[in-house]
Every structure is written in C-alpha cells, then in structure tokens.
Scaffold this motif. Sequence first.
Motif, mmCIF file in Angstrom:
data_model
loop_
_atom_site.group_PDB
_atom_site.id
_atom_site.type_symbol
_atom_site.label_atom_id
_atom_site.label_comp_id
_atom_site.label_asym_id
_atom_site.label_seq_id
_atom_site.Cartn_x
_atom_site.Cartn_y
_atom_site.Cartn_z
ATOM 1 N N ARG A 117 -1.848 -11.815 -3.236
ATOM 2 C CA ARG A 117 -2.951 -11.565 -2.294
ATOM 3 C C ARG A 117 -2.547 -10.545 -1.239
ATOM 4 N NH1 ARG A 117 -3.260 -17.253 -2.580
ATOM 5 N NH2 ARG A 117 -2.306 -17.425 -0.544
ATOM 6 N N GLU A 118 -1.385 -10.726 -0.656
ATOM 7 C CA GLU A 118 -0.927 -9.830 0.410
ATOM 8 C C GLU A 118 -0.653 -8.426 -0.115
ATOM 9 O OE1 GLU A 118 2.389 -11.867 2.187
ATOM 10 O OE2 GLU A 118 1.078 -13.305 3.206
ATOM 11 N N ARG A 119 -0.130 -8.336 -1.326
ATOM 12 C CA ARG A 119 0.169 -7.020 -1.898
ATOM 13 C C ARG A 119 -1.125 -6.257 -2.189
ATOM 14 N NH1 ARG A 119 4.477 -3.485 -1.911
ATOM 15 N NH2 ARG A 119 4.908 -2.728 -4.013
ATOM 16 N N ILE A 120 -2.118 -6.943 -2.736
ATOM 17 C CA ILE A 120 -3.409 -6.297 -2.977
ATOM 18 C C ILE A 120 -3.988 -5.803 -1.662
ATOM 19 C CG2 ILE A 120 -5.818 -6.705 -3.655
ATOM 20 C CD1 ILE A 120 -4.696 -8.534 -5.905
ATOM 21 N N THR A 121 -3.939 -6.639 -0.637
ATOM 22 C CA THR A 121 -4.465 -6.249 0.670
ATOM 23 C C THR A 121 -3.709 -5.056 1.230
ATOM 24 O OG1 THR A 121 -5.207 -8.494 1.141
ATOM 25 C CG2 THR A 121 -4.864 -7.034 3.035
ATOM 26 N N SER A 122 -2.392 -5.079 1.143
ATOM 27 C CA SER A 122 -1.574 -3.990 1.666
ATOM 28 C C SER A 122 -1.873 -2.672 0.949
ATOM 29 C CB SER A 122 -0.097 -4.348 1.525
ATOM 30 O OG SER A 122 0.723 -3.269 1.869
ATOM 31 N N LEU A 123 -1.898 -2.708 -0.365
ATOM 32 C CA LEU A 123 -2.143 -1.488 -1.137
ATOM 33 C C LEU A 123 -3.570 -0.987 -0.937
ATOM 34 C CD1 LEU A 123 -0.218 -2.411 -4.406
ATOM 35 C CD2 LEU A 123 0.532 -0.879 -2.571
ATOM 36 N N ARG A 124 -4.512 -1.911 -0.826
ATOM 37 C CA ARG A 124 -5.907 -1.526 -0.572
ATOM 38 C C ARG A 124 -6.029 -0.854 0.785
ATOM 39 N NH1 ARG A 124 -9.394 -3.448 2.612
ATOM 40 N NH2 ARG A 124 -8.293 -5.394 2.978
ATOM 41 N N THR A 125 -5.370 -1.394 1.778
ATOM 42 C CA THR A 125 -5.397 -0.829 3.127
ATOM 43 C C THR A 125 -4.758 0.554 3.145
ATOM 44 O OG1 THR A 125 -5.295 -3.054 4.049
ATOM 45 C CG2 THR A 125 -4.736 -1.254 5.527
ATOM 46 N N GLN A 126 -3.644 0.722 2.444
ATOM 47 C CA GLN A 126 -2.992 2.031 2.371
ATOM 48 C C GLN A 126 -3.899 3.060 1.709
ATOM 49 O OE1 GLN A 126 0.716 1.319 0.339
ATOM 50 N NE2 GLN A 126 1.503 0.060 2.002
#
Length: 101
Positions: A7-16
């Motif tokens: 979940r956190e990785r998807i959020t991080s990559l989406r934000t980037q």
Amino acid sequence: MTEQYIRERITSLRTQKKVSEYKMSQDLGHCKSYVQAISSGRALPSMSEFLGICEYLGVTPSEFFDEATDRPDLVSELNEEARRMEPQNLELLVPIGKKLS
C-alpha cells in the motif's frame, strides 16, 4: 514484504508520478475509489491488477519490491537509456555514476 508495504509503495510511487488516486483509478479502468481502497487497506490488487499498476507506474515488479531504491521509475529510465548506448559511452558513464553515488 507486508500488505502495508505494498500500500505504501503504491502511494509513494503514485505521488512521485504526481497523479491523484482518482486519476490513477480511472486510468486503470476502475471506479474512482479503487486506488483509495488499496491505499487505505480496504483492498489489495489481484496479481494481474498489480502487474497493471506496475506498468502504469513505470516500474517492473522487482523494482517495485526493491526497498533500497526510492525512485525505481528513474532507475528504470536510466537503465533503458544505458541499454541503448554504445559500449564506449557506457565505459565513460560508469565512472561518472560511481562518482555521483
């Protein structure tokens, strides 16, 4: 790896990538709350959906799970450029990469 990491990785990559949960959901062909449900822990993507998410984010699954890399999208882009280079240019690039890291 845990569900929380995913979940956190998807959020991080989406934000980037500077894309909203709504836009990403729509781009992936889902209802507007799809990515938000993943981010909040109410859902996890299926394997085929996960592969689609990786493609959307511009990373391979192995890059997605590489905890040592904060910007796997940039590493992937650099790797693609390096593959197209002539060997003599790669030889010039290696010392520059070592100096910068």
